[in-house]
Design a protein around this motif. Sequence first.
Motif, short mmCIF file in Angstrom:
data_model
loop_
_atom_site.label_atom_id
_atom_site.label_comp_id
_atom_site.label_asym_id
_atom_site.label_seq_id
_atom_site.Cartn_x
_atom_site.Cartn_y
_atom_site.Cartn_z
N MET A 49 3.85 2.62 11.50
CA MET A 49 4.54 2.72 10.21
C MET A 49 5.62 3.81 10.15
N PRO A 50 5.34 5.02 10.60
CA PRO A 50 6.39 6.04 10.53
C PRO A 50 7.65 5.61 11.27
N ASP B 41 3.87 -3.60 -2.24
CA ASP B 41 3.78 -2.14 -2.33
C ASP B 41 4.16 -1.48 -1.02
N LEU B 42 3.68 -2.07 0.06
CA LEU B 42 3.95 -1.50 1.38
C LEU B 42 5.46 -1.46 1.63
N ILE B 43 6.11 -2.52 1.29
CA ILE B 43 7.56 -2.58 1.49
C ILE B 43 8.25 -1.47 0.71
N LYS C 285 3.11 7.65 3.80
CA LYS C 285 2.46 6.90 2.73
C LYS C 285 2.22 5.46 3.17
N ALA C 286 3.23 4.92 3.83
CA ALA C 286 3.09 3.55 4.33
C ALA C 286 1.90 3.46 5.29
N LYS C 287 1.77 4.47 6.12
CA LYS C 287 0.68 4.51 7.10
C LYS C 287 -0.66 4.50 6.39
N HIS D 120 -5.07 -1.07 3.38
CA HIS D 120 -4.90 -2.52 3.34
C HIS D 120 -5.81 -3.21 4.35
N LEU D 121 -5.77 -2.71 5.57
CA LEU D 121 -6.57 -3.35 6.62
C LEU D 121 -8.07 -3.15 6.39
#
Lengths: 247, 247
Positions: A112-113, A199-201, A211-213, A219-220
């Motif tokens: 993600m980063p 949200d992830l997008i 935050k995405a991470k 999520h998973l």
Amino acid sequence: MEQELSLINGAKPQPKRLGKNGDGDERHEVIYRAISDAIIKQQLQPGARLREDALTEVFNVSRTGIRKILQRLALEQLVTITPRRGASVTRPTAAEARDVFAARKMVECGLMPEVALHITPQDVSELRDMAKREHKALKAGEQSTAIRLSAAFHERLAQLSGNATLAAFVSQLCSRSSLILAVYGSAGNLGCESHDHEDLINYLAEGDGEKAKAFMNHHLMEIEASLSIVEEEAVAPDLHQIFGMTS
Amino acid sequence: MEQELSLINGAKPQPKRLGKNGDGDERHEVIYRAISDAIIKQQLQPGARLREDALTEVFNVSRTGIRKILQRLALEQLVTITPRRGASVTRPTAAEARDVFAARKMVECGLMPEVALHITPQDVSELRDMAKREHKALKAGEQSTAIRLSAAFHERLAQLSGNATLAAFVSQLCSRSSLILAVYGSAGNLGCESHDHEDLINYLAEGDGEKAKAFMNHHLMEIEASLSIVEEEAVAPDLHQIFGMTS
DNA sequence: GCACCTTAATGCGTATACAATAGTATATGA
DNA sequence: TCATATACTATTGTATACGCATTAAGGTGC
């Protein structure tokens, strides 16, 4: 368990035996995709047998070509080849399910980063579009399409990291996840519901990799939690263990 | 570039054409291992061609079997199959090298805490033994053995995490790393020298997963830094880009 | 009536044969 | 002498044919 194989031949009305080598590679790719899709979309359910002769008839290629494709699928763990019993859609074990999700958490979160750094507005709009289509499919009750789109979303995300090796790995994991969902998922609740992807997008668009991470991890975990991963064990009951005999 | 293929047939004095199907699968596994080993040990160098006929003669199996094996190797990225040119040992690009090491850092480091939790004294002594043998090979100047043992060490480590999926992935990455070392490594300095592995084992034996993780990261960075990863670019210069023509 | 053996059918593993293509060499003409 | 075109060779891609293993069914003996 026994299904109609012909249904996976969606758009190829007998290629007319186009002879020895009418751009041969292309055909194999198409067939591979067709079978792969059928498995991921759960048109072919875990345990379904894939007889070489049947596939030969359906796709109108010789067994040689079919075998090549089946072996490729076997290496990706979508089908299982038992030495003299032939190929069948793999039925993932509970341990495999755990491993796959652990792997996804590690890799997808770790990516993600990197994605947040590289992502362009164009990518963002593409992802939004994918998420929208997925949502629509879900609302329309088209489960198999939704699962497929969800996997495609995660794959595309991994590609945006720029690391082809890890992206390919994630792609495999997503395929296997679809199978796992088929076996261990409860009927109503199939992963990636709600607005998680949207949200992830947003986090990624803001460039907030951390935050995405964290969100991806959540999520998973949520998807995994929605599964009922319990060993079915019916396949080959371990008689030794049951009766406590050594030999 | 042209090498003697027979050297990869270390221990099989003509299996005497053992007929139709004397445990056929076994043989393939052996052959696969032999070729794979030869590549990892750099007996077969990047770019070396692997003609099907030649392999057929060396291993005394039909082309059908050889093709199967080559395709498996191709999926693992150890060999490259060019449509009508046949198979050759892949020559990793600079981008691939970067991707592989990035992947290794992410996965192998991420696995360390898990390993630290699961590891048993038995495992520790096994790892120490492997490290010792590797060190000995290195001092004896047996480069190929050392490279092989080093890869085996990393693979075993990943296995100890208990996650078979990630372990298999690491195994692939290690194989590819051997190739990368062959192409981009300077002569004297082949990865995993010094006592890095011994130190790592100590951290794990103490159960300090975080330290092991940090150390593994350092270890891999060091290996990567010792390489001179510069694009050779001779392979397929992008003419479109060079001449700026659209079609 | 039940169990075991025999036989047939199904289906995969392997080898071989044929077709097509890419690379190479040679010949011819300017 | 060099460049171009053509023919040839080497090597892969594909299909087909054959043989063995496994499974299932039916018959026979106890």
